[in-house]
Motif scaffolding. Structure first.
Motif, PDB file in Angstrom:
ATOM      1  N   PHE A 288      63.468  14.370 -84.302  1.00 30.29           N
ATOM      2  CA  PHE A 288      64.149  13.974 -83.066  1.00 30.29           C
ATOM      3  C   PHE A 288      63.171  13.916 -81.901  1.00 30.29           C
ATOM      4  O   PHE A 288      63.166  12.945 -81.132  1.00 30.29           O
ATOM      5  CB  PHE A 288      65.274  14.970 -82.766  1.00 30.29           C
ATOM      6  N   ASN A 289      62.350  14.947 -81.744  1.00 30.83           N
ATOM      7  CA  ASN A 289      61.380  14.953 -80.646  1.00 30.83           C
ATOM      8  C   ASN A 289      60.398  13.789 -80.757  1.00 30.83           C
ATOM      9  O   ASN A 289      59.997  13.191 -79.748  1.00 30.83           O
ATOM     10  CB  ASN A 289      60.612  16.276 -80.625  1.00 30.83           C
ATOM     11  N   GLN A 290      60.025  13.472 -81.992  1.00 30.12           N
ATOM     12  CA  GLN A 290      59.095  12.366 -82.191  1.00 30.12           C
ATOM     13  C   GLN A 290      59.733  11.034 -81.790  1.00 30.12           C
ATOM     14  O   GLN A 290      59.089  10.196 -81.131  1.00 30.12           O
ATOM     15  CB  GLN A 290      58.663  12.330 -83.662  1.00 30.12           C
ATOM     16  N   VAL A 291      60.987  10.848 -82.157  1.00 26.43           N
ATOM     17  CA  VAL A 291      61.688   9.604 -81.809  1.00 26.43           C
ATOM     18  C   VAL A 291      61.863   9.494 -80.297  1.00 26.43           C
ATOM     19  O   VAL A 291      61.590   8.442 -79.691  1.00 26.43           O
ATOM     20  CB  VAL A 291      63.054   9.538 -82.518  1.00 26.43           C
ATOM     21  N   VAL A 292      62.334  10.582 -79.661  1.00 20.52           N
ATOM     22  CA  VAL A 292      62.553  10.555 -78.212  1.00 20.52           C
ATOM     23  C   VAL A 292      61.235  10.313 -77.473  1.00 20.52           C
ATOM     24  O   VAL A 292      61.202   9.623 -76.445  1.00 20.52           O
ATOM     25  CB  VAL A 292      63.204  11.882 -77.757  1.00 20.52           C
ATOM     26  N   ASN A 293      60.154  10.849 -77.996  1.00 22.12           N
ATOM     27  CA  ASN A 293      58.852  10.712 -77.345  1.00 22.12           C
ATOM     28  C   ASN A 293      58.343   9.267 -77.359  1.00 22.12           C
ATOM     29  O   ASN A 293      57.622   8.851 -76.441  1.00 22.12           O
ATOM     30  CB  ASN A 293      57.840  11.625 -78.028  1.00 22.12           C
ATOM     31  N   TYR A 294      58.726   8.502 -78.394  1.00 22.81           N
ATOM     32  CA  TYR A 294      58.161   7.158 -78.559  1.00 22.81           C
ATOM     33  C   TYR A 294      59.192   6.042 -78.475  1.00 22.81           C
ATOM     34  O   TYR A 294      58.848   4.882 -78.684  1.00 22.81           O
ATOM     35  CB  TYR A 294      57.415   7.072 -79.898  1.00 22.81           C
ATOM     36  N   ILE A 295      60.454   6.381 -78.159  1.00 20.59           N
ATOM     37  CA  ILE A 295      61.484   5.345 -78.137  1.00 20.59           C
ATOM     38  C   ILE A 295      61.237   4.333 -77.011  1.00 20.59           C
ATOM     39  O   ILE A 295      61.496   3.126 -77.175  1.00 20.59           O
ATOM     40  CB  ILE A 295      62.893   5.985 -77.998  1.00 20.59           C
ATOM     41  N   GLN A 296      60.717   4.776 -75.888  1.00 19.60           N
ATOM     42  CA  GLN A 296      60.438   3.835 -74.795  1.00 19.60           C
ATOM     43  C   GLN A 296      59.362   2.818 -75.179  1.00 19.60           C
ATOM     44  O   GLN A 296      59.396   1.667 -74.732  1.00 19.60           O
ATOM     45  CB  GLN A 296      60.010   4.597 -73.541  1.00 19.60           C
ATOM     46  N   VAL A 297      58.423   3.258 -76.000  1.00 18.78           N
ATOM     47  CA  VAL A 297      57.383   2.336 -76.465  1.00 18.78           C
ATOM     48  C   VAL A 297      57.998   1.237 -77.321  1.00 18.78           C
ATOM     49  O   VAL A 297      57.657   0.054 -77.194  1.00 18.78           O
ATOM     50  CB  VAL A 297      56.297   3.094 -77.248  1.00 18.78           C
ATOM     51  N   THR A 409      58.142  25.968 -85.677  1.00 15.79           N
ATOM     52  CA  THR A 409      57.995  25.271 -86.956  1.00 15.79           C
ATOM     53  C   THR A 409      58.216  23.774 -86.783  1.00 15.79           C
ATOM     54  O   THR A 409      57.484  22.952 -87.351  1.00 15.79           O
ATOM     55  CB  THR A 409      59.006  25.829 -87.981  1.00 15.79           C
ATOM     56  N   ALA A 410      59.234  23.418 -85.983  1.00 13.21           N
ATOM     57  CA  ALA A 410      59.482  21.996 -85.707  1.00 13.21           C
ATOM     58  C   ALA A 410      58.282  21.355 -85.022  1.00 13.21           C
ATOM     59  O   ALA A 410      57.904  20.221 -85.338  1.00 13.21           O
ATOM     60  CB  ALA A 410      60.727  21.844 -84.835  1.00 13.21           C
ATOM     61  N   LEU A 411      57.666  22.091 -84.138  1.00 14.70           N
ATOM     62  CA  LEU A 411      56.515  21.553 -83.418  1.00 14.70           C
ATOM     63  C   LEU A 411      55.309  21.364 -84.337  1.00 14.70           C
ATOM     64  O   LEU A 411      54.542  20.407 -84.197  1.00 14.70           O
ATOM     65  CB  LEU A 411      56.160  22.481 -82.256  1.00 14.70           C
ATOM     66  N   VAL A 412      55.146  22.288 -85.285  1.00 11.94           N
ATOM     67  CA  VAL A 412      54.062  22.137 -86.261  1.00 11.94           C
ATOM     68  C   VAL A 412      54.272  20.869 -87.094  1.00 11.94           C
ATOM     69  O   VAL A 412      53.341  20.078 -87.315  1.00 11.94           O
ATOM     70  CB  VAL A 412      53.983  23.375 -87.169  1.00 11.94           C
ATOM     71  N   ILE A 413      55.521  20.666 -87.556  1.00 13.42           N
ATOM     72  CA  ILE A 413      55.835  19.466 -88.343  1.00 13.42           C
ATOM     73  C   ILE A 413      55.635  18.211 -87.497  1.00 13.42           C
ATOM     74  O   ILE A 413      55.080  17.199 -87.969  1.00 13.42           O
ATOM     75  CB  ILE A 413      57.279  19.536 -88.876  1.00 13.42           C
ATOM     76  N   GLN A 414      56.072  18.272 -86.233  1.00 15.12           N
ATOM     77  CA  GLN A 414      55.896  17.126 -85.343  1.00 15.12           C
ATOM     78  C   GLN A 414      54.423  16.821 -85.123  1.00 15.12           C
ATOM     79  O   GLN A 414      54.015  15.648 -85.055  1.00 15.12           O
ATOM     80  CB  GLN A 414      56.577  17.412 -84.006  1.00 15.12           C
ATOM     81  N   LEU A 417      53.155  14.941 -88.082  1.00 13.74           N
ATOM     82  CA  LEU A 417      53.580  13.539 -87.989  1.00 13.74           C
ATOM     83  C   LEU A 417      52.725  12.777 -86.986  1.00 13.74           C
ATOM     84  O   LEU A 417      52.331  11.623 -87.226  1.00 13.74           O
ATOM     85  CB  LEU A 417      55.053  13.468 -87.575  1.00 13.74           C
ATOM     86  N   THR A 418      52.418  13.412 -85.863  1.00 13.45           N
ATOM     87  CA  THR A 418      51.619  12.754 -84.832  1.00 13.45           C
ATOM     88  C   THR A 418      50.199  12.481 -85.314  1.00 13.45           C
ATOM     89  O   THR A 418      49.656  11.388 -85.132  1.00 13.45           O
ATOM     90  CB  THR A 418      51.588  13.623 -83.560  1.00 13.45           C
ATOM     91  N   VAL A 419      49.591  13.497 -85.926  1.00 12.63           N
ATOM     92  CA  VAL A 419      48.211  13.350 -86.407  1.00 12.63           C
ATOM     93  C   VAL A 419      48.110  12.255 -87.462  1.00 12.63           C
ATOM     94  O   VAL A 419      47.201  11.415 -87.445  1.00 12.63           O
ATOM     95  CB  VAL A 419      47.697  14.687 -86.955  1.00 12.63           C
ATOM     96  N   GLN A 434      55.878   2.962 -87.242  1.00 14.84           N
ATOM     97  CA  GLN A 434      56.191   4.375 -87.023  1.00 14.84           C
ATOM     98  C   GLN A 434      57.673   4.657 -87.236  1.00 14.84           C
ATOM     99  O   GLN A 434      58.048   5.661 -87.849  1.00 14.84           O
ATOM    100  CB  GLN A 434      55.790   4.783 -85.602  1.00 14.84           C
ATOM    101  N   PHE A 435      58.519   3.775 -86.758  1.00 19.02           N
ATOM    102  CA  PHE A 435      59.958   4.010 -86.907  1.00 19.02           C
ATOM    103  C   PHE A 435      60.416   3.823 -88.347  1.00 19.02           C
ATOM    104  O   PHE A 435      61.440   4.381 -88.744  1.00 19.02           O
ATOM    105  CB  PHE A 435      60.747   3.130 -85.932  1.00 19.02           C
ATOM    106  N   LEU A 436      59.676   3.069 -89.130  1.00 19.86           N
ATOM    107  CA  LEU A 436      59.939   3.025 -90.571  1.00 19.86           C
ATOM    108  C   LEU A 436      59.629   4.383 -91.190  1.00 19.86           C
ATOM    109  O   LEU A 436      60.386   4.879 -92.051  1.00 19.86           O
ATOM    110  CB  LEU A 436      59.088   1.933 -91.226  1.00 19.86           C
ATOM    111  N   ILE A 437      58.545   5.011 -90.741  1.00 15.97           N
ATOM    112  CA  ILE A 437      58.193   6.351 -91.217  1.00 15.97           C
ATOM    113  C   ILE A 437      59.264   7.363 -90.818  1.00 15.97           C
ATOM    114  O   ILE A 437      59.677   8.205 -91.623  1.00 15.97           O
ATOM    115  CB  ILE A 437      56.820   6.771 -90.655  1.00 15.97           C
ATOM    116  N   TYR A 438      59.734   7.287 -89.573  1.00 17.03           N
ATOM    117  CA  TYR A 438      60.746   8.233 -89.114  1.00 17.03           C
ATOM    118  C   TYR A 438      62.069   8.055 -89.860  1.00 17.03           C
ATOM    119  O   TYR A 438      62.759   9.037 -90.164  1.00 17.03           O
ATOM    120  CB  TYR A 438      60.972   8.066 -87.605  1.00 17.03           C
ATOM    121  N   GLY A 439      62.430   6.802 -90.152  1.00 17.55           N
ATOM    122  CA  GLY A 439      63.633   6.573 -90.938  1.00 17.55           C
ATOM    123  C   GLY A 439      63.511   7.149 -92.334  1.00 17.55           C
ATOM    124  O   GLY A 439      64.461   7.757 -92.852  1.00 17.55           O
TER     125      GLY A 439
END
Length: 493
Positions: A288-297, A409-414, A417-419, A434-439
């Motif tokens: 969720f944090n990853q999606v919210v962080n990059y949804i504007q892009v 733990t969520a932040l470590v996983i995020q 994903l970012t790296v 990226q959104f294919l990966i998130y899906g």
């Protein structure tokens, strides 16, 4: 007289009012939905790839690096200094956004915003140190509600100013700077807590409460009881020399608290039910944090802000409103969460995955907006359920621990994903891929909990059949035994 002073000093209305004002102003950020158009526009003149692969990842890394030390320091310093630090970080963030230029400067913006999010724990933890346990539910409701209202109003205000008044993104950020500065002023008015959850508990020698003693643990923090002389002492009365001699040295006390925290975490995660709810919490929050962080892009890619009308503020306002509605409905849903809870996690995680796949494949910005609304509302519904399921089984201290570790733990996983997917030093994928990966990521989460819930339901049904199978022959044998007994009686007669 001492009791009256102690009760008066612990009144909850004033700190709650100031904390709500603080939460309102720090969430009143009308420029936030328009961050990507601002960075890629003429004000900062960054490319979309620079923003995606080099600027935004810095927030994730700084948040991860700061979260654990800030979590411990927050409790040790008793919250208010950390709220002041958050206010300073807010001001520095928006000063840099307004007046600094270049890639490195924007990376520094993300670092300070990582400080802002890492210190956010102090906002929700502060109130539990200055009010009694009787007011926890009401105060928590007030603080969370005011932040949702502020976020919604900020998004609506930003959209109206951009669409109707043709206000520039620069001036939106100036309004945000004024708002967070007011929040910083409000933080000075907060009273300094005299205790905290871990390092400054009322009784130094008492350990953290066990799950079956949650009520006792909470009531021990309440100073309204006048049954004991020490609870009725005036607030300005210090410990006697004999009491000071019995208190452990600071470094030993800190070590003992850390050891106790480790034991409590082990006890919390020994519960299979809490373990699986926490697993979903960590996995889904990372995505969720990853999606919210990059949804504007993604929105800027589908409908470039320099050539299309931007409705980011309106979408965020509707998303926040829907999230609050779905979270509110949880209170009125009657369900056996022990049996069907994980099935709900699987079903709604599937909805999240489908909405993310739709964002990837569609080229229509309106379908992209609608998919985001479904995604955010589904996540907020589930995180509310998960929060309730975890909190209902734990004391406030252990809930704070579990909340902190789950988010870490969520932040470590995020960060992973970012790296791997985002950072230019990793794969550096474009935003659509990226959104294919998130899906796909949410599909894995949905698969885990759907399979587990189906196995649970099948196993429960099989157990019922087994119990019925063993009961019926037993009843049949008893019936035959009675018949034989009756026949024997007739023969003897």
């Amino acid at each position: 007289m001492g009791c009256w002073k102690n009760t008066k000093s612990n009144t909850w209305t004033f700190p709650t009012l100031i904390l709500c004002l603080y939460g309102f102003f720090y969430m009143m950020k009308p420029s936030e939905p328009f961050l990507t158009p601002y960075l890629t526009g003429p004000d900062k003149n960054l490319t979309i790839d620079e923003v995606t692969n080099q600027v935004f990842p810095v927030w994730t890394y700084s948040y991860l690096a700061l979260l654990v030390p800030v979590f411990l320091i927050t409790d040790y310093l008793r919250y208010k200094p950390i709220l002041l630090l958050q206010g300073i970080s807010f001001i520095v963030t928006w000063l840099l956004l307004l007046f600094a230029h270049g890639l490195v400067a924007m990376q520094l913006v993300e670092f300070f915003y990582g400080m802002v999010t890492a210190t956010e724990v102090a906002y929700y933890a502060y109130i539990y140190s200055v009010v009694s346990a009787d007011h926890y539910q009401r105060v928590t409701s007030y603080c969370r509600s005011i932040t949702l209202v502020a976020a919604t109003l900020a998004a609506v205000l930003g959209q109206l100013l951009v669409s109707l008044a043709d206000v520039s993104y620069f001036h939106l950020n100036a309004i945000t700077l004024a708002s967070v500065s007011l929040a910083f002023v409000c933080s000075f008015l907060l009273p300094m807590p005299q205790k905290s959850m871990f390092f400054h508990r009322k009784g130094v020698s008492e350990t953290l409460p066990q799950p079956d003693k949650a009520g006792a643990g909470l009531s021990s923090n309440t100073s309204s009881s006048c049954q004991q002389d020490k609870d009725c002492a005036p607030a300005d009365t210090g410990p006697t020399p004999a009491q000071q001699a019995q208190q452990p040295e600071p470094q030993h006390h800190v070590l003992r608290v850390l050891v106790q925290l480790g034991k409590d975490l082990k006890d919390c995660y020994s519960s299979r039910k809490l373990l699986y709810w926490s697993l979903w919490w960590a996995l889904a929050t990372a995505g969720f944090n990853q999606v919210v962080n990059y949804i504007q892009v993604l929105w800027d890619f589908r409908a470039p802000s320099h050539s299309s009308a931007v409705y980011n503020g309106a979408v965020e306002a509707v998303a926040t409103f829907l999230s609050s509605v779905t979270s509110f409905t949880v209170a009125y849903v009657k369900m056996n969460w022990d049996l069907f809870g994980e099935l709900a996690l699987g079903i709604f995680s599937t909805m999240d995955a489908v909405s993310l796949f739709l964002m990837h494949f569609t080229t229509n910005i309106w379908l992209c907006y609608a998919s985001y609304l479904i995604f955010k509302a589904s996540y907020m519904l589930l995180i509310t359920i998960a929060t309730f399921q975890i909190a209902v089984n734990l004391s406030m201290e252990r809930y704070a621990l579990m909340f902190g570790l789950n988010n870490f733990t969520a932040l470590v996983i995020q960060t992973i994903l970012t790296v791997v997917a985002v950072d230019s030093k990793g794969l550096g994928l474009d935003i659509v891929t990226q959104f294919l990966i998130y899906g796909s990521y949410f599909s894995v989460i949905a698969g885990i909990f759907l399979i587990r819930s189906i196995c649970m339901l099948v196993s429960r049904k099989c157990n019922r059949k087994t119990v019925r199978f063993w009961k019926e022959p037993q009843n049949l044998n008893e019936h035959k035994s009675k018949e034989q007994t009756a026949t024997g009686c007739e023969t003897r007669l």
